[in-house]
Design a protein around this motif. Structure first.
Motif, PDB file in Angstrom:
ATOM      1  N   PRO A   7    -120.030 -10.087  27.279  1.00 16.89           N
ATOM      2  CA  PRO A   7    -120.772 -10.879  28.250  1.00 16.89           C
ATOM      3  C   PRO A   7    -120.791 -12.356  27.819  1.00 16.89           C
ATOM      4  O   PRO A   7    -120.552 -12.678  26.649  1.00 16.89           O
ATOM      5  CB  PRO A   7    -122.181 -10.288  28.173  1.00 16.89           C
ATOM      6  N   ARG A   8    -121.097 -13.230  28.770  1.00 20.95           N
ATOM      7  CA  ARG A   8    -121.251 -14.665  28.497  1.00 20.95           C
ATOM      8  C   ARG A   8    -122.639 -15.083  28.971  1.00 20.95           C
ATOM      9  O   ARG A   8    -123.092 -14.653  30.034  1.00 20.95           O
ATOM     10  CB  ARG A   8    -120.189 -15.466  29.235  1.00 20.95           C
ATOM     11  N   SER A   9    -123.277 -15.945  28.214  1.00 24.08           N
ATOM     12  CA  SER A   9    -124.585 -16.462  28.600  1.00 24.08           C
ATOM     13  C   SER A   9    -124.444 -17.333  29.843  1.00 24.08           C
ATOM     14  O   SER A   9    -123.578 -18.206  29.912  1.00 24.08           O
ATOM     15  CB  SER A   9    -125.175 -17.290  27.454  1.00 24.08           C
ATOM     16  N   GLU A  16    -120.724 -16.310  23.832  1.00 21.63           N
ATOM     17  CA  GLU A  16    -120.252 -14.987  24.238  1.00 21.63           C
ATOM     18  C   GLU A  16    -120.647 -14.000  23.155  1.00 21.63           C
ATOM     19  O   GLU A  16    -120.920 -14.383  22.024  1.00 21.63           O
ATOM     20  CB  GLU A  16    -118.741 -14.977  24.458  1.00 21.63           C
ATOM     21  N   TYR A  17    -120.673 -12.745  23.516  1.00 19.81           N
ATOM     22  CA  TYR A  17    -121.060 -11.674  22.595  1.00 19.81           C
ATOM     23  C   TYR A  17    -120.063 -10.534  22.772  1.00 19.81           C
ATOM     24  O   TYR A  17    -119.534 -10.339  23.865  1.00 19.81           O
ATOM     25  CB  TYR A  17    -122.481 -11.205  22.931  1.00 19.81           C
ATOM     26  N   HIS A  31    -129.922  -6.710  26.853  1.00 12.85           N
ATOM     27  CA  HIS A  31    -129.592  -8.091  26.494  1.00 12.85           C
ATOM     28  C   HIS A  31    -130.389  -9.066  27.363  1.00 12.85           C
ATOM     29  O   HIS A  31    -130.920 -10.059  26.869  1.00 12.85           O
ATOM     30  CB  HIS A  31    -128.096  -8.366  26.683  1.00 12.85           C
ATOM     31  N   ASN A  32    -130.463  -8.803  28.655  1.00 14.57           N
ATOM     32  CA  ASN A  32    -131.115  -9.723  29.576  1.00 14.57           C
ATOM     33  C   ASN A  32    -132.638  -9.695  29.512  1.00 14.57           C
ATOM     34  O   ASN A  32    -133.297 -10.632  29.939  1.00 14.57           O
ATOM     35  CB  ASN A  32    -130.631  -9.477  31.005  1.00 14.57           C
ATOM     36  N   THR A  39    -129.094 -11.622  20.934  1.00 19.13           N
ATOM     37  CA  THR A  39    -128.740 -12.247  22.207  1.00 19.13           C
ATOM     38  C   THR A  39    -129.932 -12.768  22.997  1.00 19.13           C
ATOM     39  O   THR A  39    -129.749 -13.425  24.022  1.00 19.13           O
ATOM     40  CB  THR A  39    -127.951 -11.263  23.091  1.00 19.13           C
ATOM     41  N   ALA A  43    -130.191 -15.411  26.834  1.00 19.54           N
ATOM     42  CA  ALA A  43    -130.269 -14.691  28.117  1.00 19.54           C
ATOM     43  C   ALA A  43    -130.475 -15.691  29.250  1.00 19.54           C
ATOM     44  O   ALA A  43    -131.040 -16.763  29.026  1.00 19.54           O
ATOM     45  CB  ALA A  43    -131.407 -13.675  28.071  1.00 19.54           C
ATOM     46  N   TRP A  45    -127.372 -12.907  30.601  1.00 16.61           N
ATOM     47  CA  TRP A  45    -125.963 -12.659  30.315  1.00 16.61           C
ATOM     48  C   TRP A  45    -125.260 -12.113  31.543  1.00 16.61           C
ATOM     49  O   TRP A  45    -125.844 -11.345  32.297  1.00 16.61           O
ATOM     50  CB  TRP A  45    -125.836 -11.644  29.170  1.00 16.61           C
ATOM     51  N   LYS A  46    -123.997 -12.518  31.707  1.00 14.53           N
ATOM     52  CA  LYS A  46    -123.150 -11.986  32.780  1.00 14.53           C
ATOM     53  C   LYS A  46    -121.961 -11.279  32.132  1.00 14.53           C
ATOM     54  O   LYS A  46    -121.321 -11.832  31.234  1.00 14.53           O
ATOM     55  CB  LYS A  46    -122.649 -13.108  33.690  1.00 14.53           C
TER      56      LYS A  46
END
Length: 87
Positions: A7-9, A16-17, A31-32, A39, A43, A45-46
């Motif tokens: 995902p990317r913030s 990215e993670y 995560h969100n 992470t 937040a 994250w997509k």
């Protein structure tokens, strides 16, 4: 199935993670919602990319590779679109 995902913030697009899970939807929700210490501060994250593996060990090996220097380069060239600022 095991999922390796990136995902990317949304608010910090340079962040990215890379992770591995058996429940991708639940993990992205975690995560969100700030439940992951690594992470939480970036937040929301997509999800950019994921891949399903039937074998846990193969998934964990691929996650480890993607977290290496050469794996990050591979992901940047082949798996995810680079972050392009719209400024």
């Amino acid at each position: 199935m095991w999922y390796v995902y990136i995902p990317r913030s949304a608010d910090f697009p340079d962040q990215e993670y890379t992770g591995c899970t058996t429940d991708l939807k639940q993990r992205l929700l975690a995560h969100n919602s700030g439940k992951s210490a690594h992470t939480a501060k970036f937040a929301p994250w997509k999800l950019l990319w994921y891949c399903a593996f039937p074998d846990k060990h193969k998934a964990l090996e691929f996650e480890k590779y993607l977290k290496s220097h050469s794996g990050r380069a591979f992901a940047g060239k082949r798996l995810v679109q680079p972050n392009v600022n719209s400024n």
